[in-house]
Write an enzyme that holds these catalytic residues in place. Structure first.
Site, PDB file in Angstrom:
ATOM      1  N   HIS A 139       2.053   6.700  70.789  1.00  0.00           N
ATOM      2  CA  HIS A 139       2.784   7.819  70.830  1.00  0.00           C
ATOM      3  C   HIS A 139       3.400   8.364  72.227  1.00  0.00           C
ATOM      4  O   HIS A 139       2.591   8.125  73.110  1.00  0.00           O
ATOM      5  CB  HIS A 139       2.034   8.913  69.959  1.00  0.00           C
ATOM      6  CG  HIS A 139       2.217   8.604  68.471  1.00  0.00           C
ATOM      7  ND1 HIS A 139       3.597   8.526  67.630  1.00  0.00           N
ATOM      8  CD2 HIS A 139       1.216   8.623  67.637  1.00  0.00           C
ATOM      9  CE1 HIS A 139       3.277   8.370  66.434  1.00  0.00           C
ATOM     10  NE2 HIS A 139       1.708   8.342  66.224  1.00  0.00           N
ATOM     11  N   ASP A 169      10.021   9.256  73.367  1.00  0.00           N
ATOM     12  CA  ASP A 169      10.776   8.712  72.413  1.00  0.00           C
ATOM     13  C   ASP A 169      12.169   8.909  72.641  1.00  0.00           C
ATOM     14  O   ASP A 169      12.914   7.896  72.287  1.00  0.00           O
ATOM     15  CB  ASP A 169      10.495   9.620  71.303  1.00  0.00           C
ATOM     16  CG  ASP A 169       8.885   9.468  70.703  1.00  0.00           C
ATOM     17  OD1 ASP A 169       8.337   8.653  71.175  1.00  0.00           O
ATOM     18  OD2 ASP A 169       8.543  10.149  69.740  1.00  0.00           O
TER      19      ASP A 169
END
Length: 399
Positions: A139, A169
């Site tokens: 992540h 992201d």
């Protein structure tokens, strides 16, 4: 007509990076079909709250804006038949599985290239399609850490600090995917050839080292926390005010620094520059001075003074009250899909095009909403669709 009208994209991505990439592409006019598994939750699309009176979350209404979506169980042969039909028209693909997953399902680049040789195929992953980390889960926090960026971010006494911003992201995954896809579209226009695009969120964080990285590769000196110009080693920092609010001070250039020092009535700091040897002592003087007045009082003093100082706004102040954000139309009113008159506020796409401005047609629909419509356009009959549902190939949306 949008800037990307005519581009047709199949979106196999989940969570945030891929969906935000296709959100921007859809806002620019591309025709997007989002493929979702009928039996798997998407922790971003399903993230509460739901919009009052609707069966859709705020996140899905935002990320699904200007898109259609289709439920398919990609592990079935019939799903392969459906995708192969779609790919003859929807000749751009973005997917976000780990390396090799789409190949095993029969939807890899080489598989789809046989169906449509001009396909543009973008794979978005954490660590890329090659290398020893390619199959690692990850992540945003992991990519920031492993890239080295967090080793000199944060504070000396506590270490790295979370930001609640999805830097890897969106700042890498989403935007680099868009750049890669549009570059490939331009290349295809010139040559007639499609291609494969390998986007890694980790890769894109390496240039985030910017000036410090370029310097290290020349002199080998590791940057340390609160020792560089931009990580707390200069006056460039956040400072608390009397009412427990904060100011950001970015007065790096000499003219801004001089104006700032004069505004806070510490002109003796001008000659020390923004990054003196005794930077901690200097910053302590600034902290004490800024604690003497409220945020509003300081903003009134800095108004029109050209100092590179701005308040740390809370979300309400930024998204609902800030006049500059209003003027730039960065928060927009969007019609809620499948409703008569309901309007929801959403974050807009930050691109300004004079000849083909962004059009916010309507919010995203619940996942799977367009399944029947898409299958019918592909030639499937009512009986066919019933059979596909009963055999677990797809699932029809039901409120």
């Amino acid at each position: 007509m949008g800037a990307l009208t005519g581009l047709k994209i199949l979106d196999f991505s989940t969570l945030l990076p891929g969906p935000y990439a296709t959100l921007m592409l859809g806002d620019l006019g591309a025709d997007i079909i989002k493929i979702s598994a009928p039996d798997k939750k998407d922790i971003v699309a399903d993230y509460p709250p739901y919009i009052d009176g609707c069966d859709i979350t705020a996140n899905q209404a935002w990320l699904g804006r200007n898109k259609k979506n289709l439920f398919l169980n990609l592990k079935t042969e019939k799903a392969k038949e459906i995708i192969y039909k779609l790919i003859k028209e929807y000749d751009i693909v973005i997917e976000q599985f780990r390396p090799g997953v789409m190949d095993r399902l029969g939807f890899g680049y080489e598989d789809l290239k046989k169906v449509n040789p001009k396909i543009i195929y973008c794979s978005l992953t954490g660590y890329g399609q090659t290398g020893p980390l390619k199959n690692n889960a990850g992540h945003d926090i992991n990519y920031l850490a492993r890239s080295g960026n967090m080793n000199y971010s944060g504070k000396e006494n506590i270490g790295p600090v979370l930001t609640n911003m999805q830097i890897a992201d969106i700042g890498v995954g989403s935007l680099h995917s868009i750049i890669g896809i549009l570059s490939a579209v331009y290349f295809r226009e010139k040559t007639g050839k499609g291609q494969y695009i390998d986007i890694s969120m980790f890769d894109g964080l390496i240039p985030f080292h910017a000036m410090e990285g370029a310097s290290f590769l020349v002199n080998g000196i590791e940057p340390q926390r609160e020792k560089t110009r931009l990580n707390g080693g200069s006056a460039y920092d956040f400072y608390e005010t009397k009412d427990n609010r904060y100011l950001s001070v970015g007065s790096l250039e000499p003219k801004f620094w001089e104006n700032f020092c004069n505004c806070i009535e510490l002109p003796e700091l001008i000659k020390e520059t923004v990054m003196p040897e005794n930077v901690k002592e200097m910053k302590e003087k600034i902290r004490k001075r800024l604690l003497e007045k409220t945020l509003k009082e300081w903003l009134d003093i800095f108004e029109g003074k050209d100092v590179c100082v701005e308040p740390v706004l809370n979300m309400r102040e930024a998204l609902l009250e800030d006049e500059h954000i209003k003027d730039r139309k960065l928060v927009v009113d969007v019609k809620v899909a499948n409703s008569q008159e309901k309007i929801v506020k959403q974050m807009g796409t930050p691109l300004k095009l004079s000849e083909c401005p962004i059009e916010y047609k309507e919010s995203g629909y619940p996942l799977g909403y367009h399944t029947k419509e898409i299958l019918e356009k592909l030639g499937y009959s009512e009986e066919d669709i019933k059979n596909l549902t009963e055999t677990g190939v797809t699932s029809l949306y039901e409120k």
